[in-house]
Design a protein around this motif. Sequence first.
Motif, mmCIF file in Angstrom:
data_model
loop_
_atom_site.group_PDB
_atom_site.id
_atom_site.type_symbol
_atom_site.label_atom_id
_atom_site.label_comp_id
_atom_site.label_asym_id
_atom_site.label_seq_id
_atom_site.Cartn_x
_atom_site.Cartn_y
_atom_site.Cartn_z
ATOM 1 N N SER B 39 44.259 43.909 58.124
ATOM 2 C CA SER B 39 45.469 43.198 58.544
ATOM 3 C C SER B 39 46.120 42.516 57.333
ATOM 4 O O SER B 39 45.466 42.310 56.308
ATOM 5 C CB SER B 39 45.098 42.139 59.593
ATOM 6 N N PRO B 40 47.414 42.170 57.428
ATOM 7 C CA PRO B 40 48.093 41.519 56.294
ATOM 8 C C PRO B 40 47.377 40.256 55.814
ATOM 9 O O PRO B 40 47.289 40.000 54.616
ATOM 10 C CB PRO B 40 49.471 41.186 56.877
ATOM 11 N N THR B 41 46.813 39.465 56.749
ATOM 12 C CA THR B 41 46.088 38.253 56.344
ATOM 13 C C THR B 41 44.902 38.613 55.460
ATOM 14 O O THR B 41 44.640 37.968 54.443
ATOM 15 C CB THR B 41 45.548 37.517 57.598
ATOM 16 N N MET B 42 44.184 39.678 55.882
ATOM 17 C CA MET B 42 43.013 40.067 55.100
ATOM 18 C C MET B 42 43.419 40.712 53.780
ATOM 19 O O MET B 42 42.678 40.631 52.800
ATOM 20 C CB MET B 42 42.124 41.022 55.914
ATOM 21 N N ALA B 44 45.776 39.626 52.002
ATOM 22 C CA ALA B 44 45.923 38.423 51.163
ATOM 23 C C ALA B 44 44.544 37.958 50.674
ATOM 24 O O ALA B 44 44.378 37.566 49.511
ATOM 25 C CB ALA B 44 46.613 37.322 51.952
ATOM 26 N N TYR B 45 43.557 38.033 51.568
ATOM 27 C CA TYR B 45 42.188 37.639 51.185
ATOM 28 C C TYR B 45 41.670 38.545 50.065
ATOM 29 O O TYR B 45 41.118 38.075 49.071
ATOM 30 C CB TYR B 45 41.262 37.733 52.408
ATOM 31 N N TRP B 46 41.850 39.868 50.228
ATOM 32 C CA TRP B 46 41.330 40.813 49.226
ATOM 33 C C TRP B 46 42.020 40.590 47.877
ATOM 34 O O TRP B 46 41.380 40.652 46.826
ATOM 35 C CB TRP B 46 41.511 42.269 49.679
#
Lengths: 278, 359
Positions: B39-42, B44-46
């Motif tokens: 997902s887009p949030t993840m 960002a995490y990566w």
Amino acid sequence: MHVQLDSLHLLIYAAMLACLLAVALSAVSRAAAAGRGLGAAFAARAGEASFAAGFVLAIVAFILRWIEVRHVPLQNMFEVFLTLGVVLYPLSLLCRRLVGGDSLGLDAMIAFVVLFPAGLVFKSDPQHLPPALQDWLFIPHVAAYMLAYIILAMAAAQAVLQLFAKGDRVAVGGVNHELAAYRLVTLAFPLLTLGLVLGAWWGKKAWGDYWQWDPQELWSLITWLIFLAYMHLRCAAGARWPRINSVLVILGGLAVVLTLLWVNLSRLFPGMHSYASP
Amino acid sequence: MSLRRIIPAITLSFLAVLTVLSIAGAFVGAERAKVMFTSPTMVAYWVALLVLLLAGFVVFPKLVRRPGLLAAHFGTVLIVFGAMAGSQAGHDAGARIFGRAKVPLSYMIIAEGQDSSVMMDANLAERMGDLPFAIRLNRFWIEHYPPEGKNWILQWVAWVPADANTGQPQEVLEGQLPWEVGSDMEVPYTQARVNIVGLDAAANGQPRLKVRLNIEGRSRETVIEPAPGQLMKSLSVTEAMGLSAGEQAADEVRLLFREPEGDVRDYKSDLSVLKDGNEVARKVIEVNDPLHYGGYHFYQNAYRIDQEQYTILGVVSDTGLELVYAGFVLLCGGVFYQFWLEPIVAAIRRRRGGHARAA
């Protein structure tokens, strides 16, 4: 739980008894060394011999199983736990040499615990290898994990001793339990990494992707991440917070148990590793 | 607070977050976990994880000076970067930046003797694109283990005629009869019954099944015995009992006595790659051994058998794969060097140093 009286299971039961005897003799040896009895050295040697005899019995069972199924017996839970029981004694010897300390009784107890489900719980019906398991990566992938799991179980046992042993933070061999756990984790962590990477490579060959987000993969990753966090904390802070270090190692040990047992036995986690079921 | 204190704390936080998300992912199943972790949030995490890893190299010179730590951390950077390049978002970005449109994951269904370049979705319902070459299925087959310890199979086959009234086409139906000596069963599509009288072996080792066929007062005992070297023998119930049209709902009904198949050993497809009609590559693929051509891997995914034999191939783009593999090698090499090799080398050096001082 069921007792079976074929030669394979009788060998496993005999190996379990030998391991239990090793545990008892190790306790006698410790008590004698603490001045509560005589013959500490003799009891220690007898315990070692008993553990070694358990190994010989387990390896004969392993070879019989290999002949019976005509592939390295690592396919199902029965075979995996039998193999864990086989590798325990050589790993115990290696770890005691590398780490120091006297963990014979502890290691023999772990051997008994891993042989128990092989002998009394899991079904041992021989099975053919399904197509996905017919690859040279099968043996190194599973073997790397088996070796890592056993050493991590030993590390978790040392961490438990560090947390709960009253005023006895130093083992008989003069090694701090926290340090012993750390040394064991540094021995196991590369194997854990190798198992994860070989699994990913094999997944790419068999299923088309090196990472499928399968529950078994995720629990393996969780185990790896916990020990990775432990390594980073240990690297950053050393033994400044021994109890936090020990808690992380115990959590990692629990993750190993969950990955190996809960994920394979529970219907909560259906996935692509279904041939690992009992 | 200095960066040397902040970065380890952030690293532990990142690991804790990934651990908790992985636990959640394990409970929701692979498909939803994949959606969650891509997902887009993840994303960002990566990206933040990549930045953190690179910051680690700057803040901790030890990571660069010690080969094991450098390899393990740089390997992790390559794995994360390669995985991002191989994702759907990575492929979309590749198409926009380099004009190289590739489908990350698709499927092909090809009949034996046919070729195709059409990539379909997982349900084989929607066209996802076309390959710049074609794949021909020369042959598909299934290999079995020997059927050790399994009983021979007793099977019925009925040739059911077309029915103009219902529009039912002519078809061949079949099924198994679960038999043992002494059992008495209906023969489907007839009014006859079959009674298993006995089973023995002929002098040549072939099994001989003694059966009695019964229908309203008529009875006939016979032996179904495959010829030497044959894996099957059939008996026409229609002929043996002289069944009339009123006594059967098929043109003919047969009993088949055949050797069972063992467990599946492997699924294999003999594939050719065709470019402008010419064969440019050929390989027999099987589980664990895909074909690699033109930036795609072709996997033995499934099969279908109806009037024809079809193979179903998984088609996976190889974008980012070299980076991930290089990362795997560096990560493994790094941790083994750091935790196994370096202590051994240090111990040898200490021992040599001790000997030198003693000398």
